[in-house]
Design a protein around this motif. Sequence first.
Motif, PDB file in Angstrom:
ATOM      1  N   GLU A  77      10.926   1.867  -4.911  1.00  0.00           N
ATOM      2  CA  GLU A  77      10.206   2.645  -3.918  1.00  0.00           C
ATOM      3  C   GLU A  77       9.588   3.841  -4.638  1.00  0.00           C
ATOM      4  O   GLU A  77      10.239   4.476  -5.467  1.00  0.00           O
ATOM      5  CB  GLU A  77      11.150   3.141  -2.823  1.00  0.00           C
ATOM      6  N   ALA A  78       8.341   4.126  -4.330  1.00  0.00           N
ATOM      7  CA  ALA A  78       7.641   5.235  -4.973  1.00  0.00           C
ATOM      8  C   ALA A  78       6.786   5.945  -3.933  1.00  0.00           C
ATOM      9  O   ALA A  78       6.483   5.393  -2.873  1.00  0.00           O
ATOM     10  CB  ALA A  78       6.774   4.730  -6.123  1.00  0.00           C
ATOM     11  N   VAL A  79       6.413   7.175  -4.249  1.00  0.00           N
ATOM     12  CA  VAL A  79       5.560   7.968  -3.363  1.00  0.00           C
ATOM     13  C   VAL A  79       4.408   8.552  -4.176  1.00  0.00           C
ATOM     14  O   VAL A  79       4.502   8.704  -5.395  1.00  0.00           O
ATOM     15  CB  VAL A  79       6.336   9.116  -2.676  1.00  0.00           C
ATOM     16  N   THR A  80       3.338   8.863  -3.475  1.00  0.00           N
ATOM     17  CA  THR A  80       2.227   9.577  -4.103  1.00  0.00           C
ATOM     18  C   THR A  80       2.284  11.017  -3.638  1.00  0.00           C
ATOM     19  O   THR A  80       3.112  11.384  -2.803  1.00  0.00           O
ATOM     20  CB  THR A  80       0.882   8.947  -3.711  1.00  0.00           C
ATOM     21  N   ARG A  81       1.368  11.822  -4.135  1.00  0.00           N
ATOM     22  CA  ARG A  81       1.325  13.226  -3.720  1.00  0.00           C
ATOM     23  C   ARG A  81       0.415  13.415  -2.508  1.00  0.00           C
ATOM     24  O   ARG A  81      -0.146  14.478  -2.305  1.00  0.00           O
ATOM     25  CB  ARG A  81       0.849  14.081  -4.885  1.00  0.00           C
ATOM     26  N   GLY A  82       0.270  12.374  -1.721  1.00  0.00           N
ATOM     27  CA  GLY A  82      -0.522  12.474  -0.505  1.00  0.00           C
ATOM     28  C   GLY A  82      -1.661  11.490  -0.450  1.00  0.00           C
ATOM     29  O   GLY A  82      -2.125  11.146   0.632  1.00  0.00           O
ATOM     30  N   GLU A  83      -2.139  11.010  -1.593  1.00  0.00           N
ATOM     31  CA  GLU A  83      -3.257  10.065  -1.568  1.00  0.00           C
ATOM     32  C   GLU A  83      -2.753   8.663  -1.237  1.00  0.00           C
ATOM     33  O   GLU A  83      -1.599   8.340  -1.445  1.00  0.00           O
ATOM     34  CB  GLU A  83      -4.020  10.073  -2.894  1.00  0.00           C
ATOM     35  N   PHE A  84      -3.663   7.839  -0.718  1.00  0.00           N
ATOM     36  CA  PHE A  84      -3.351   6.458  -0.397  1.00  0.00           C
ATOM     37  C   PHE A  84      -3.788   5.575  -1.552  1.00  0.00           C
ATOM     38  O   PHE A  84      -4.849   5.758  -2.120  1.00  0.00           O
ATOM     39  CB  PHE A  84      -4.071   6.012   0.869  1.00  0.00           C
TER      40      PHE A  84
ATOM     41  N   ALA B 234       0.851  -1.184   0.000  1.00  0.00           N
ATOM     42  CA  ALA B 234       0.000   0.000   0.000  1.00  0.00           C
ATOM     43  C   ALA B 234       0.893   1.242   0.000  1.00  0.00           C
ATOM     44  O   ALA B 234       1.910   1.294   0.691  1.00  0.00           O
ATOM     45  CB  ALA B 234      -0.903  -0.007   1.221  1.00  0.00           C
ATOM     46  N   LEU B 235       0.515   2.233  -0.789  1.00  0.00           N
ATOM     47  CA  LEU B 235       1.260   3.503  -0.821  1.00  0.00           C
ATOM     48  C   LEU B 235       0.548   4.460   0.123  1.00  0.00           C
ATOM     49  O   LEU B 235      -0.558   4.909  -0.162  1.00  0.00           O
ATOM     50  CB  LEU B 235       1.287   4.072  -2.246  1.00  0.00           C
ATOM     51  N   ARG B 236       1.193   4.779   1.263  1.00  0.00           N
ATOM     52  CA  ARG B 236       0.562   5.628   2.281  1.00  0.00           C
ATOM     53  C   ARG B 236       1.542   6.648   2.789  1.00  0.00           C
ATOM     54  O   ARG B 236       1.897   6.591   3.958  1.00  0.00           O
ATOM     55  CB  ARG B 236       0.042   4.765   3.410  1.00  0.00           C
ATOM     56  N   PRO B 237       2.019   7.572   2.152  1.00  0.00           N
ATOM     57  CA  PRO B 237       2.006   7.771   0.718  1.00  0.00           C
ATOM     58  C   PRO B 237       3.192   7.118   0.022  1.00  0.00           C
ATOM     59  O   PRO B 237       3.341   7.239  -1.179  1.00  0.00           O
ATOM     60  CB  PRO B 237       2.072   9.278   0.576  1.00  0.00           C
ATOM     61  N   ALA B 238       4.049   6.385   0.748  1.00  0.00           N
ATOM     62  CA  ALA B 238       5.200   5.736   0.110  1.00  0.00           C
ATOM     63  C   ALA B 238       5.046   4.229   0.202  1.00  0.00           C
ATOM     64  O   ALA B 238       4.382   3.713   1.108  1.00  0.00           O
ATOM     65  CB  ALA B 238       6.502   6.158   0.793  1.00  0.00           C
TER      66      ALA B 238
END
Length: 152
Positions: free
Chosen positions: A123-130, A108-112
Motif C-alpha cells: 500500500e502506498a500514498v502520494t502527496r495528494g496527486e492522482f 489508481a492512487l487517489r491518493p492511496a
Amino acid sequence: MLTIALLLLFGLLFLAAEVIFIPGTTVVGFVGFGLLAWGVWLGYRDLGTPSGNVALAGAGALAGMILYLGLRPKNLARAALNEVNDASVLDVRRADVPTGTLGRTLSALRPAGTVLFGEERREAVTRGEFVDAGREVRVLGIEQNRIVVAGA
C-alpha cells in the motif's frame, strides 16, 4: 460420622484439584483446606479426642502426600511453559522499500492505492496527486509507516 468422612474426603479432593489439576486458582485450595479443618473440628467435637487425633493425622498425612506428589518438578513441568519462542515476524512498520525504488501501480492512487515493487504488493500514498493504474512510480520516502510515492 458420615458427615465427617465426607468433609475430609471432599477437602482432600479439592486440595488435590488445586495442586494437581488447576494450580494457581487458590480458591479451590482454600475451600479444600476449610473443608479439612471443619471435618477435623467436627471429629474432635462429635467423636472425641482419640478419633479427632486420627482424623487430624490422616488428613494431614494425605494432604502432605497430595502436596508432595503435586509439587514434584516432573508434575510442575506439565503446567509450566518450558519452551522459548524464538520466532519472528516481518514488521510491516519497518518498510523494506528504500527511497528511490521504482514500482508500478496496480490500482489508481487517489491518493492511496496498491503498488507492485518487484514481487511485493504494498500500500502506498502520494502527496495528494492522482496516479492512474499501470503507471510507474518512485518512492520518495517513508512517513508515519506509509510508503510515499510520486509519478516517475
